[in-house]
Design an enzyme around this catalytic site. Structure first.
Site, short mmCIF file in Angstrom:
data_model
loop_
_atom_site.label_atom_id
_atom_site.label_comp_id
_atom_site.label_asym_id
_atom_site.label_seq_id
_atom_site.Cartn_x
_atom_site.Cartn_y
_atom_site.Cartn_z
N ASN A 1 45.37 38.45 50.11
CA ASN A 1 46.42 38.25 49.13
C ASN A 1 47.70 37.83 49.86
O ASN A 1 48.35 38.64 50.52
CB ASN A 1 46.66 39.54 48.35
CG ASN A 1 47.77 39.42 47.32
OD1 ASN A 1 48.27 38.33 47.05
ND2 ASN A 1 48.17 40.55 46.74
N GLU B 1 43.89 45.30 49.94
CA GLU B 1 45.27 45.01 49.57
C GLU B 1 46.25 45.46 50.64
O GLU B 1 46.06 46.49 51.30
CB GLU B 1 45.60 45.69 48.24
CG GLU B 1 47.03 45.46 47.75
CD GLU B 1 47.34 44.01 47.42
OE1 GLU B 1 47.27 43.17 48.35
OE2 GLU B 1 47.68 43.72 46.26
N ASP C 1 54.47 45.24 36.22
CA ASP C 1 53.05 45.34 36.56
C ASP C 1 52.69 46.79 36.85
O ASP C 1 52.46 47.20 37.99
CB ASP C 1 52.76 44.45 37.78
CG ASP C 1 51.29 44.45 38.18
OD1 ASP C 1 50.44 44.74 37.31
OD2 ASP C 1 51.01 44.17 39.36
N HIS D 1 38.30 41.61 39.86
CA HIS D 1 38.34 42.72 40.81
C HIS D 1 38.84 43.98 40.12
O HIS D 1 39.69 43.93 39.25
CB HIS D 1 39.16 42.39 42.07
CG HIS D 1 40.57 41.95 41.83
ND1 HIS D 1 41.59 42.83 41.57
CD2 HIS D 1 41.13 40.72 41.85
CE1 HIS D 1 42.74 42.15 41.44
NE2 HIS D 1 42.47 40.87 41.59
N TYR E 1 43.25 31.59 40.31
CA TYR E 1 43.40 33.05 40.25
C TYR E 1 44.33 33.39 39.10
O TYR E 1 45.34 32.71 38.87
CB TYR E 1 43.96 33.59 41.57
CG TYR E 1 44.13 35.09 41.56
CD1 TYR E 1 43.02 35.92 41.60
CD2 TYR E 1 45.39 35.67 41.50
CE1 TYR E 1 43.16 37.30 41.58
CE2 TYR E 1 45.54 37.04 41.49
CZ TYR E 1 44.43 37.86 41.53
OH TYR E 1 44.58 39.22 41.49
N GLU F 1 40.28 47.85 41.02
CA GLU F 1 40.94 48.51 42.13
C GLU F 1 40.79 50.03 42.08
O GLU F 1 40.37 50.59 41.05
CB GLU F 1 42.42 48.13 42.18
CG GLU F 1 43.22 48.59 40.98
CD GLU F 1 44.54 47.83 40.86
OE1 GLU F 1 45.58 48.51 40.78
OE2 GLU F 1 44.52 46.59 40.83
N ASP G 1 42.89 45.08 37.07
CA ASP G 1 43.55 46.35 37.39
C ASP G 1 42.50 47.43 37.71
O ASP G 1 41.61 47.22 38.50
CB ASP G 1 44.48 46.79 36.26
CG ASP G 1 45.71 45.89 36.16
OD1 ASP G 1 46.04 45.20 37.14
OD2 ASP G 1 46.35 45.87 35.10
N ARG H 1 38.72 46.02 44.88
CA ARG H 1 40.00 46.04 45.59
C ARG H 1 40.30 47.48 46.01
O ARG H 1 40.16 48.40 45.21
CB ARG H 1 41.11 45.51 44.69
CG ARG H 1 42.51 45.73 45.25
CD ARG H 1 43.57 45.11 44.39
NE ARG H 1 44.79 45.90 44.41
CZ ARG H 1 45.94 45.57 43.79
NH1 ARG H 1 45.98 44.44 43.11
NH2 ARG H 1 46.98 46.35 43.84
N CYS I 1 52.22 47.68 41.30
CA CYS I 1 52.04 46.54 42.18
C CYS I 1 51.55 46.99 43.54
O CYS I 1 52.05 47.97 44.11
CB CYS I 1 53.36 45.78 42.32
SG CYS I 1 53.31 44.47 43.56
N ASP J 1 42.38 39.39 37.52
CA ASP J 1 42.75 40.74 37.92
C ASP J 1 42.50 41.68 36.74
O ASP J 1 43.10 41.52 35.68
CB ASP J 1 44.24 40.72 38.30
CG ASP J 1 44.79 42.06 38.74
OD1 ASP J 1 44.07 43.06 38.68
OD2 ASP J 1 45.97 42.09 39.14
#
Length: 299
Positions: A213, A191, A62, A116, A48, A118, A91, A161, A126, A89
């Site tokens: 996660n 999440e 982040d 993914h 990952y 989101e 975002d 996500r 985050c 990731d």
């Protein structure tokens, strides 16, 4: 020697086959290409690549400051170093639906096996911090539809996500997950689930794989692989764990240098040079070209 022998499209095909088997696949987070190779050596199922880690690697928080170019370049460096599938990731997809489409094709070209997208607002933050905001259902669905429409390799995993559980609760999370699956998402990343019962509810809500996660110091309890498997989770990530371990050890070593002026007391905690050379296949390079990589010291 050099990079993985398995081409990206074959990694994706094998990954999708394993995911379809219904078991739980384990994806520790790699913080650089060498750690990805170590993850493979230890027998895990995949790698990952965390947005939080990529940001931290640049000394940034982040909060959506990294660019598609930065993320894809680092993802390519990590993915090419291992035979394992690598999920990255992305975002919020780095913009509006057309940007999301470009993101998918760029990540395909970088050799990743999946990503993914989101449903947070831009700029994101985050997933385990308070004060998150999420977009409306229509915007979230458009992001996933754009990703699916842009995909050229059907085995490239597009995961949705959703961060809505922390904002509007569990019922909203299952409703959002169903809508994202209807939009074409291959898997769901719910999440900041707070309990095994919440993971079980998400499992009941959708008929695609779901991801857990297990990040430290977050909203979720740190459930074991067996516990997650018992409620039907199909993938688990530990996104920042290796970076946290490495930075903790580095901080301790620097403190020792300040206090003692040497690191003799830390030698047993270090990766030995011989182990590093084995991990990077130093001997393979030596055999590849004796004239370049082998030498004698004149006396």
């Amino acid at each position: 020697m050099l990079y993985a022998r398995t081409p990206a499209h074959e990694k994706r095909r094998l990954f999708r086959e394993r995911l379809a088997s219904g078991g739980l696949l384990r994806f520790p987070g790699a913080f650089n290409p060498l750690s990805a190779r170590l993850i493979e050596r230890k027998g895990f199922d995949g790698v990952y690549i965390s947005g939080a880690v990529l940001s931290a690697d640049l000394g940034l928080p982040d909060i959506g400051l990294t660019t598609l170019t930065e993320v894809a370049a680092r993802g390519a460096q990590i993915a090419r170093m291992t035979e394992l599938p690598a999920i990255i990731d992305a975002d919020t997809g780095f913009g509006e639906p057309m940007n999301v489409a470009r993101t998918i094709q760029t990540l395909e070209d970088a050799g990743l096996s999946g990503t993914h997208i989101e449903d947070q607002i831009n700029p994101k933050r985050c997933g385990h911090l308070d004060g998150k905001g999420v977009v409306d259902a229509d915007t979230a669905v458009k992001r996933i539809r754009a990703a699916v429409d842009a995909r050229r390799d059907e085995n490239f995993l597009i995961m949705a996500r959703t961060d809505i559980r922390a904002v509007e609760g569990m019922d909203a999370a299952t409703d959002r997950a169903r809508a994202l699956v209807d939009a074409g998402a291959d898997a769901i990343f719910p999440e900041a689930m707070r309990s095994l019962e919440e993971f079980a509810a998400m499992r009941e809500a959708v008929d695609v794989p779901i991801l857990a996660n297990m990040t430290e110091f977050g909203k979720s309890d740190l459930f074991s692989v067996d516990q997650l498997a018992s409620v039907g989770v199909n993938m688990v990530i530990w996104p920042v764990s290796l970076l946290r371990m490495a930075m903790g050890a580095a901080s301790d070593a620097l403190d020792t240098l300040v206090d003692e002026g040497h690191l003799t007391s830390h030698l047993e905690r270090m990766q030995h040079r011989a182990d590093l050379y084995d991990l990077i296949d130093y001997e393979g390079y030596n055999h590849f070209d004796q004239d370049v990589f082998n030498f004698h010291i004149s006396r």
